[in-house]
Design an enzyme around this catalytic site. Structure first.
Site, PDB file in Angstrom:
ATOM      1  N   CYS A 102      16.736  -4.247  28.980  1.00 46.96           N
ATOM      2  CA  CYS A 102      18.005  -4.861  28.563  1.00 46.96           C
ATOM      3  C   CYS A 102      18.866  -3.870  27.789  1.00 46.96           C
ATOM      4  CB  CYS A 102      17.726  -6.098  27.722  1.00 46.96           C
ATOM      5  SG  CYS A 102      16.819  -7.395  28.615  1.00 46.96           S
ATOM      6  N   HIS A 103      18.282  -3.189  26.808  1.00 46.59           N
ATOM      7  CA  HIS A 103      19.047  -2.271  25.978  1.00 46.59           C
ATOM      8  C   HIS A 103      18.347  -0.937  25.797  1.00 46.59           C
ATOM      9  CE1 HIS A 103      20.342  -6.375  24.833  1.00 46.59           C
ATOM     10  NE2 HIS A 103      21.550  -5.830  24.828  1.00 46.59           N
ATOM     11  N   GLY A 104      17.266  -0.716  26.531  1.00 47.50           N
ATOM     12  CA  GLY A 104      16.646   0.598  26.553  1.00 47.50           C
ATOM     13  C   GLY A 104      15.751   0.915  25.378  1.00 47.50           C
TER      14      GLY A 104
END
Length: 273
Positions: A237-239
């Site tokens: 999702c956001h790494g």
């Protein structure tokens, strides 16, 4: 003055009222005459409430006069003809004799009263305890919820180097069987390189098993196992990148993956919760 004397109580004899007739400047023009009226027939009604009409229902005792400095004087009748009920059926046998002192049986009567009071208090406390217990137990979790609070996992079904996901309390649970290479690699990571410093041995009870709650600490996403730059877990999702010990190594996540409470019942059985 008469009103003051009537309300003065015992001080009334010391007060007096005087009336004087003073002639006025005007004289009547016609002398006052009282004409004789005819006899009028009055409407016959019931007898007036008086001592004679009450037919002996009035008090038959004598008058009693009381006086006080703080209250007005009063006169009342003594009701000495009132019949007092007999309470012998409700009295204890020890006090039925009027000529006998009740002090001789006071200890026995006090003991019975104390025993009855103590019994009532104990019964009341027991009933209150049951009511409070039932009320508190009604707010506790039901049996099906308590059954879902723990999960049993057979470790023999998880091969070495693999990660399995389970559902526990509505959240994903990661159980990873680590290899010796992963154990050595995670134990040699310096704490200065970690955003949330925590040694690998502080997160496990057995080095070959790591148990994690599979919820990313950034925004609650579910990471992917055996992925990322550090071979542990990766949140697409956001790494956010986690290592094989569940520690954050890269990305926006602020903390490591949560380690739940668990215990090893045997070498092949794990209970989480």
């Amino acid at each position: 003055m008469l009103s003051v004397a009537a309300r003065a109580g015992p001080l009334a004899p010391y007060l007096s009222a005087v009336a004087h007739a003073v002639p006025g400047p005007l004289k009547p023009l016609v002398p006052g005459l009282v004409p004789q009226a005819e006899k009028l027939l009055l409407d016959p009604k019931g007898p007036v409430l008086c001592r004679e009409s009450l037919s002996g229902r009035a008090p038959r005792g004598g008058l009693v006069a009381t006086a006080s400095l703080n209250a007005p004087a009063s006169i009342r009748y003594i009701h000495n003809d009132v019949t007092v009920p007999d309470f012998s059926d409700y009295r204890r046998p020890e006090v039925l004799d009027k000529t006998k002192s009740s002090q001789e049986s006071s200890d026995a009567r006090k003991g019975f009263s104390y025993f009855l009071t103590a019994t009532t208090c104990v019964a009341t406390a027991y009933a209150a305890k049951n009511i409070v217990t039932q009320f508190v137990s009604s707010m506790s979790a039901s049996a099906d919820v308590l059954a879902l609070s723990k999960i049993e996992i057979k470790l023999s079904e998880i091969p070495e180097g693999k990660n399995m996901a389970f559902k526990w309390r509505g959240k994903p649970l990661f159980v990873r069987h680590r290899t010796q290479k992963e154990i050595t690699q995670e134990a040699e990571v310096p704490l200065t390189e970690l955003r949330d410093p925590q040694h690998d041995l502080d997160r496990v009870k057995k080095p070959e098993w790591i148990i994690l709650v599979g919820v990313c600490t950034h925004l609650g996403c579910v990471p992917i196992a055996n992925a990322g730059d550090f071979g542990g877990y990766y949140c697409p999702c956001h790494g956010s990148h986690y290592d094989a010990s569940g520690r954050i190594r890269k990305g926006p996540a602020p903390a490591n993956l949560e380690v739940p409470y668990y215990e090893f019942v045997s070498d092949d059985l794990l209970i989480v919760g």
